[in-house]
Write a protein that holds these residues in place. Structure first.
Motif, PDB file in Angstrom:
ATOM      1  N   PRO A 193      49.328  47.924  46.263  1.00 22.94           N
ATOM      2  CA  PRO A 193      49.085  46.835  47.211  1.00 22.94           C
ATOM      3  C   PRO A 193      47.919  45.975  46.711  1.00 22.94           C
ATOM      4  O   PRO A 193      46.942  46.482  46.161  1.00 22.94           O
ATOM      5  CB  PRO A 193      48.709  47.572  48.501  1.00 22.94           C
ATOM      6  N   LEU A 194      48.029  44.665  46.920  1.00 17.33           N
ATOM      7  CA  LEU A 194      46.982  43.728  46.519  1.00 17.33           C
ATOM      8  C   LEU A 194      46.632  42.824  47.698  1.00 17.33           C
ATOM      9  O   LEU A 194      47.505  42.168  48.282  1.00 17.33           O
ATOM     10  CB  LEU A 194      47.431  42.876  45.328  1.00 17.33           C
ATOM     11  N   GLN A 195      45.356  42.796  48.045  1.00 18.55           N
ATOM     12  CA  GLN A 195      44.863  41.997  49.166  1.00 18.55           C
ATOM     13  C   GLN A 195      44.594  40.558  48.733  1.00 18.55           C
ATOM     14  O   GLN A 195      43.909  40.324  47.737  1.00 18.55           O
ATOM     15  CB  GLN A 195      43.552  42.603  49.700  1.00 18.55           C
ATOM     16  N   PHE A 196      45.129  39.609  49.481  1.00 19.69           N
ATOM     17  CA  PHE A 196      44.870  38.207  49.180  1.00 19.69           C
ATOM     18  C   PHE A 196      43.564  37.723  49.801  1.00 19.69           C
ATOM     19  O   PHE A 196      43.227  38.084  50.932  1.00 19.69           O
ATOM     20  CB  PHE A 196      46.015  37.321  49.686  1.00 19.69           C
ATOM     21  N   TRP A 197      42.873  36.884  49.040  1.00 20.40           N
ATOM     22  CA  TRP A 197      41.699  36.145  49.486  1.00 20.40           C
ATOM     23  C   TRP A 197      41.998  34.660  49.306  1.00 20.40           C
ATOM     24  O   TRP A 197      42.744  34.279  48.392  1.00 20.40           O
ATOM     25  CB  TRP A 197      40.488  36.495  48.627  1.00 20.40           C
ATOM     26  N   MET A 198      41.384  33.809  50.156  1.00 20.34           N
ATOM     27  CA  MET A 198      41.655  32.381  50.023  1.00 20.34           C
ATOM     28  C   MET A 198      40.490  31.564  50.587  1.00 20.34           C
ATOM     29  O   MET A 198      39.727  32.050  51.445  1.00 20.34           O
ATOM     30  CB  MET A 198      42.949  32.020  50.758  1.00 20.34           C
ATOM     31  N   ARG A 199      40.353  30.353  50.100  1.00 19.37           N
ATOM     32  CA  ARG A 199      39.438  29.375  50.679  1.00 19.37           C
ATOM     33  C   ARG A 199      40.028  27.991  50.580  1.00 19.37           C
ATOM     34  O   ARG A 199      40.892  27.712  49.728  1.00 19.37           O
ATOM     35  CB  ARG A 199      38.068  29.394  50.001  1.00 19.37           C
ATOM     36  N   LYS A 200      39.571  27.133  51.469  1.00 19.85           N
ATOM     37  CA  LYS A 200      39.940  25.726  51.405  1.00 19.85           C
ATOM     38  C   LYS A 200      38.992  25.009  50.441  1.00 19.85           C
ATOM     39  O   LYS A 200      37.779  25.231  50.482  1.00 19.85           O
ATOM     40  CB  LYS A 200      39.860  25.091  52.792  1.00 19.85           C
ATOM     41  N   VAL A 201      39.540  24.161  49.577  1.00 22.38           N
ATOM     42  CA  VAL A 201      38.708  23.456  48.607  1.00 22.38           C
ATOM     43  C   VAL A 201      38.711  21.953  48.868  1.00 22.38           C
ATOM     44  O   VAL A 201      37.973  21.224  48.242  1.00 22.38           O
ATOM     45  CB  VAL A 201      39.150  23.750  47.158  1.00 22.38           C
TER      46      VAL A 201
END
Length: 201
Positions: A193-201
């Motif tokens: 399993p791989l956890q997603f990370w994200m940000r708005k740019v």
């Protein structure tokens, strides 16, 4: 977000033919760096060349290379999310951000002796610049999830969570991909399993 790098180190954004020419070196870096915790990846050049084909096929792929002289010592790759593996795109279904708005930061690998010198920040700077240039509103990446009590977990291991949070990224609750590779010491591939990370740019 410019940072001075040590003498002899250059970080460059590569696309097209320059990107393609560096992919075998990226493969060797991935095999070396991801062999360590937490990926424990028992890789081969044959597997790598198939995996890295994505960057040859995607017109908007980016490779940020860290060079010591002429030697590639680190690499950070990105593609439009819809150009990458379906296993990575599927978890975003119904999450409110269209795949066409996301740049996927596939991996950042850096040899241990070059860490802590500002190169990781430069990787993210250029990746986020690329996202904006493509008109993308978000950058996402994922990290492997391992059990806290895994027998191969080093006692001194520290996650990159603080670094990622400092860059403005946050884990996306419930957005988890699955991908298979062969762990060191195992007979065959297993699903991780791989956890997603994200940000708005």
């Amino acid at each position: 977000m410019s940072r001075d790098l040590p003498d002899g180190i250059a970080v460059r954004a590569l696309r097209g033919a320059a990107l393609e020419a560096a992919l075998d070196d990226v493969a060797r870096l991935r095999i070396a760096v991801f062999r360590d915790w937490p990926y424990l990846y028992d890789g081969s050049l044959e597997y790598e060349r198939e995996y890295l084909q994505t960057y040859r096929d995607s017109a908007d792929a980016l490779l940020v290379g860290a060079f010591f002289g002429d030697v590639l010592v680190g690499a950070s790759t990105s593609t439009p999310m819809e150009d990458h593996a379906e296993a990575f795109a599927a978890p975003f279904a119904g999450r409110g951000v269209a795949l066409e708005h996301i740049l996927y930061g596939a991996e950042s690998v850096l040899l241990p002796e070059y860490r802590g010198k500002g190169i990781g920040h430069r990787f993210f700077d250029l990746r986020e610049d690329h996202a904006r240039a493509l008109g993308r509103s978000h950058v996402a990446f994922c990290s492997v999830m391992r059990p806290e009590d895994h027998p191969l977990r080093p006692a001194t291991y520290r996650t990159n969570d603080a670094f990622w949070q400092g860059r403005g990224y946050a884990p996306l609750a419930g957005v988890v991909a699955e991908f298979s590779w062969k762990d060191v010491g195992e007979e065959g591939e297993t699903v991780k399993p791989l956890q997603f990370w994200m940000r708005k740019v």
